[in-house]
Every structure is written in C-alpha cells, then in structure tokens.
Design a protein around this motif. Structure first.
Motif, PDB file in Angstrom:
ATOM      1  N   HIS A  74       0.847  -1.214   0.000  1.00 12.46           N
ATOM      2  CA  HIS A  74       0.000   0.000   0.000  1.00 12.46           C
ATOM      3  C   HIS A  74       0.874   1.253   0.000  1.00 12.46           C
ATOM      4  N   TYR A  96      -4.464  16.026  10.821  1.00 15.09           N
ATOM      5  CA  TYR A  96      -4.409  15.593   9.421  1.00 15.09           C
ATOM      6  C   TYR A  96      -5.791  15.727   8.787  1.00 15.09           C
ATOM      7  N   ILE A 101      -5.282  16.284   0.340  1.00 13.94           N
ATOM      8  CA  ILE A 101      -5.072  15.499  -0.879  1.00 13.94           C
ATOM      9  C   ILE A 101      -5.263  16.393  -2.105  1.00 13.94           C
ATOM     10  N   HIS A 168     -10.313   8.503  -4.844  1.00 16.91           N
ATOM     11  CA  HIS A 168      -9.501   8.893  -3.677  1.00 16.91           C
ATOM     12  C   HIS A 168     -10.263   9.957  -2.891  1.00 16.91           C
ATOM     13  N   PHE A 203     -11.595   5.195  -1.217  1.00 19.13           N
ATOM     14  CA  PHE A 203     -11.472   5.759   0.136  1.00 19.13           C
ATOM     15  C   PHE A 203     -12.889   5.924   0.673  1.00 19.13           C
ATOM     16  N   HIS A 231      -9.863   1.789   1.396  1.00 23.39           N
ATOM     17  CA  HIS A 231      -9.322   2.570   2.515  1.00 23.39           C
ATOM     18  C   HIS A 231     -10.455   2.617   3.533  1.00 23.39           C
ATOM     19  N   GLN A 234     -10.273   4.612   8.634  1.00 24.33           N
ATOM     20  CA  GLN A 234      -9.018   5.306   8.940  1.00 24.33           C
ATOM     21  C   GLN A 234      -9.208   6.382  10.001  1.00 24.33           C
ATOM     22  N   HIS A 254      -5.927   0.291   6.581  1.00 24.46           N
ATOM     23  CA  HIS A 254      -5.955   1.181   7.747  1.00 24.46           C
ATOM     24  C   HIS A 254      -6.534   0.423   8.943  1.00 24.46           C
ATOM     25  N   THR A 279       1.327   5.775   9.405  1.00 25.87           N
ATOM     26  CA  THR A 279       0.302   6.814   9.276  1.00 25.87           C
ATOM     27  C   THR A 279      -0.131   7.313  10.659  1.00 25.87           C
ATOM     28  N   ASN A 307       3.046   8.255   1.289  1.00 28.78           N
ATOM     29  CA  ASN A 307       2.361   9.306   0.523  1.00 28.78           C
ATOM     30  C   ASN A 307       2.785  10.639   1.106  1.00 28.78           C
ATOM     31  N   PRO A 308       2.606  11.744   0.357  1.00 31.06           N
ATOM     32  CA  PRO A 308       3.142  13.015   0.856  1.00 31.06           C
ATOM     33  C   PRO A 308       2.320  13.646   1.980  1.00 31.06           C
ATOM     34  N   SER A 310       0.034  11.802   4.724  1.00 26.64           N
ATOM     35  CA  SER A 310      -0.157  11.200   6.049  1.00 26.64           C
ATOM     36  C   SER A 310       0.948  10.241   6.464  1.00 26.64           C
TER      37      SER A 310
HETATM   38  O1  NIG Z   1      -4.112   6.477   3.073  1.00 27.58           O
HETATM   39  N1  NIG Z   1      -6.671   8.031   3.047  1.00 27.58           N
HETATM   40  C1  NIG Z   1      -6.395   8.422   1.979  1.00 27.58           C
HETATM   41  N2  NIG Z   1      -5.216   8.458   1.374  1.00 27.58           N
HETATM   42  C2  NIG Z   1      -3.949   8.532   1.999  1.00 27.58           C
HETATM   43  C3  NIG Z   1      -3.536   9.922   2.247  1.00 27.58           C
HETATM   44  C4  NIG Z   1      -3.110  10.557   1.019  1.00 27.58           C
HETATM   45  C5  NIG Z   1      -2.722  12.004   1.237  1.00 27.58           C
HETATM   46  O2  NIG Z   1      -2.948  12.586   2.288  1.00 27.58           O
HETATM   47  O3  NIG Z   1      -2.180  12.553   0.264  1.00 27.58           O
HETATM   48  C6  NIG Z   1      -3.900   7.678   3.245  1.00 27.58           C
HETATM   49  O4  NIG Z   1      -3.612   8.137   4.335  1.00 27.58           O
END
Ligand code: NIG
Length: 396
Positions: A74, A96, A101, A168, A203, A231, A234, A254, A279, A307-308, A310
C-alpha cells in the motif's frame, strides 16, 4: 550466456515463511541456506544439507538473518510537490485533513509526466534500499480521466503492482455532485485505466466516498476483473470494513477504528486487514489494534502507505518497529505481516516466501534474527538485497 546460480549459506536464522516446514510462525531454518538461479529459488534447507556443487557464487551470511524481501502492498507514489508545510503545522496542533489530498492533486495535474515518473522511480529505489523487493502503488492524485491514466501508467511502469484509485477524494470541480464524479470513475475513467492495473481502490470515509458509492466503485472494478481494495475505518468507525468484506475485496486498509462487528467480519472472511502504523505515527492518532485482529483470526498485512500527506516514509523496517511497539504484534507476527501478509494483500504467492519456485527476493540483515528490526528501531539493518536473484548491493 551461462546462467549462474547463487547460494547463500550459514544464515543464523533463515526465514522461509513456508508453512509446510512446521516449526515457528516464520518457518525458520537454523544455519539455513537458500540457492537461486534465473530469478527463482531452487533449493532451501540446512547449510549442512546443501547439494554438492550448488551455487556458482557462494555468499556466507556468517550467522546473519536471511529473510524474504519485504512486500509493501500500500503506497501512493505518483505525485508532484510535497506537504511539508502541513506536516510542520501538525506539529503544533493542526490535525491531518484528507482535504490536503486536493493540494497534491493540483501539483500533480500540472506536473509533466516525466517529473511524476522520476519522483516515483526515486521513491521506489529508496524503498528497495530498505529491503522492499515488491511494492504496490496507486494512482489517485489525478482525478480526471487523462490524469488518472497517467497515474496508472507510471504506477505500472515503475512498481511491481498498480492500483486505480480514481475514488480517492471528490475533486473540486465535482464539489456539488459527488455522484456524478462516481459515475465518471466507474465509467469512462475505469475503462481507460483498467488495462494498466490489477486493483481498484476506494477511500470510504466521511469527507470522501460513502457506503453506496464505495460499493459502486468496487462492483464496477470487479466487472472488469480488478481485485478490490478499500481505505477503511481510517479516521473513525464507519462502513468501510463492512463494504470491503461484503463486496469480496482483497483488502481493507488502515482498520484504525474498528467495532467488534468489524473485527468479526475480518476474522470470518478472506479480506486481509492491512495495517499502516507509520500513518498513525505521523498523524499522531490512535493506533490500530493489530493484536485484537490476530487474536480473532484475521489475516493481517503491514505496509508503509507512503504518501506526501499522512505517511511520507518508504521504510518497512519502521512499519515493523511501530507495529510491534504500538499495535500489539510480536516481532515474528510483524515480520510475517510485512512479507507473506503483504503477498496475500496483493493476491500473490510467488513473493514473501522462500520456497522452491518462488521469486529470489532475499534480504540479509546485519543481525542474527528478524526481531532486531523492532529491537533496534531506526538503525539500518538491511545489509544486502537480492531482487529477482540479482544482487542489488548493500543498502547504504
Ligand atoms: O491512506 N486516506 C487516503 N489516502 C492517503 C492519504 C493521502 C494524502 O494525504 O495525500 C492515506 O492516508
């Protein structure tokens, strides 16, 4: 060209993950050896039993631990820009927000494809150096048909497995009509992306997609042969896990906030629960209760979710250390989840395991047992990496 074989001998602990061996959870062999040729494992056993003449190249592990390379199932690595400003703000209290995103979506849409590919390659290489020999990544920062096609194409070019994540978040231009966006995702966008990927992901969370929308995305994906991923749960308890299990998704990822019913669903079904502890660490939230899931009988995988926003880390050793420290996994459970668990989360049986015929993806640790990955957090213990039988060298 002559095909050469490699034998790694005298592994203090050789982790095979081969259930047919019995013994401990990891199918460990003491003073073990593994032989591979043409990218595949040819022989596994005790060094003392090594067939005569095996291995044109002999690597003496001198008592170090040898294990299958990590399978990171993932990540979100097709993007431009970063969100370091949001991260710094979070250190003094801001929480967060998935809305962030959208800022990565803006940066990604305006970046040339070569920039996206170069960034993805850099992060794939970074992950390899910490022992990740199989890695999945997702699209999901494009959210228009051409931008998602670009994301899926880069993902499948650079990574071992790729996932379509058009669902997403709802992009700004569909703010007033999320159902119209779901229609785009399940229609034209999926049709354009499905050939490039093996998985479809959604998501399912307040602020992203609701239960009905998530089911629609998974069903549309299944209709064109894609395995589902969700997803799920979370940021709070919600329908994500229920949807994943009922729709026959391969994974629910998650699993941070689970009801007792969610745990029962995961325990009784085949959907793999993928834990993403970096995360929770990075966003300073509660951790998923991995022990509760394992005790109930659920199948568990461990991944980075790099990912940038979380979780900006490619380090499976970090994920292992955090799963042990904060999610109640034993070191052996965390190692299993980071290798064969990851393979299960990708529906694969050729990786995450060292048995005859499996891919020769092998890691040598600068330590006698895999427990050291949790015992010595933050220390670079991955000493040597073989991917598809090729020696890709020392980690640093
Ligand atoms: O898994 N939950 C959604 N997507 C990512 C976060 C992606 C982002 O913040 O850019 C996640 O945490």
């Amino acid at each position: 060209v002559a095909v050469t074989s490699t034998a790694i001998v005298h592994a203090g602990q050789l982790v095979t993950n081969d259930e047919t061996r019995g013994g401990d959870l990891l199918g460990s062999v003491r003073d073990g050896a593994v032989v591979f040729e043409a990218g595949r494992v040819q022989w596994v056993g005790e060094s003392a039993q090594l067939p005569q003449g095996a291995g044109d190249t002999l690597v003496d592990a001198e008592g170090r631990c040898v294990l299958p390379g990590f399978v990171d199932s993932h990540s979100h690595l097709v993007f431009a820009g970063d969100r370091v400003t949001d991260f710094v703000a979070s250190t003094t209290g801001a929480s967060y927000e998935p809305a962030g995103i959208r800022s990565t979506v803006r940066a990604t849409r305006s970046a040339p494809t070569e920039t996206l590919a170069a960034g993805a390659r850099r992060l794939r290489h970074e992950a390899l150096r910490s022992g990740t020999t199989t890695m999945e990544t997702k699209s999901g920062y494009g959210l228009t048909t051409p931008d998602e096609v670009r994301g899926c194409a880069v993902a499948s070019d650079v990574f071992d497995d790729a996932t379509f994540l058009g669902a997403h978040v709802v992009p700004e231009e569909f703010d007033d009509d999320s159902d119209a966006y779901v229609a785009l995702v399940t229609g034209e966008m999926l049709a354009a992306c499905s050939e490039l990927v093996r998985f479809v992901d959604v998501f399912c969370e307040r602020g992203a997609f609701d239960e009905d929308q998530a089911r629609a995305v998974l069903r549309a994906g299944a209709a064109v042969g894609l395995h589902g991923k969700v997803h799920a749960n979370q940021l709070e308890e919600g329908p994500g896990v229920l949807v994943a299990v009922e729709e026959g998704a391969l994974t629910a990822d998650h699993c941070t906030y689970l009801s007792g019913h969610d745990v029962d669903l995961l325990a009784s079904g085949t959907t793999v629960a993928t834990l993403l502890p970096i995360t929770e660490f990075a966003t300073r939230t509660a951790h998923a209760d991995g022990r509760r899931l394992l005790d109930a009988g659920a199948r568990v995988a461990l991944a980075t979710n790099c990912n940038p926003g979380s979780s900006y880390s490619t380090s499976m050793p970090l994920a292992i250390a955090l799963a042990v420290r904060h999610q109640g996994l034993t070191p052996d459970q965390a190692i299993a989840a980071a290798t064969k668990g990851g393979a299960a989360a990708l529906g694969r049986d050729d990786v995450g395991v060292l048995r005859v015929g499996a891919r020769a993806d092998v890691v040598v640790l600068e330590a006698p047992s895999p427990a050291y990955l949790a015992y010595r957090p933050g220390v670079e213990l991955v000493a040597r990496i073989f991917k598809d039988g090729v020696d890709v060298g020392a980690s640093h």
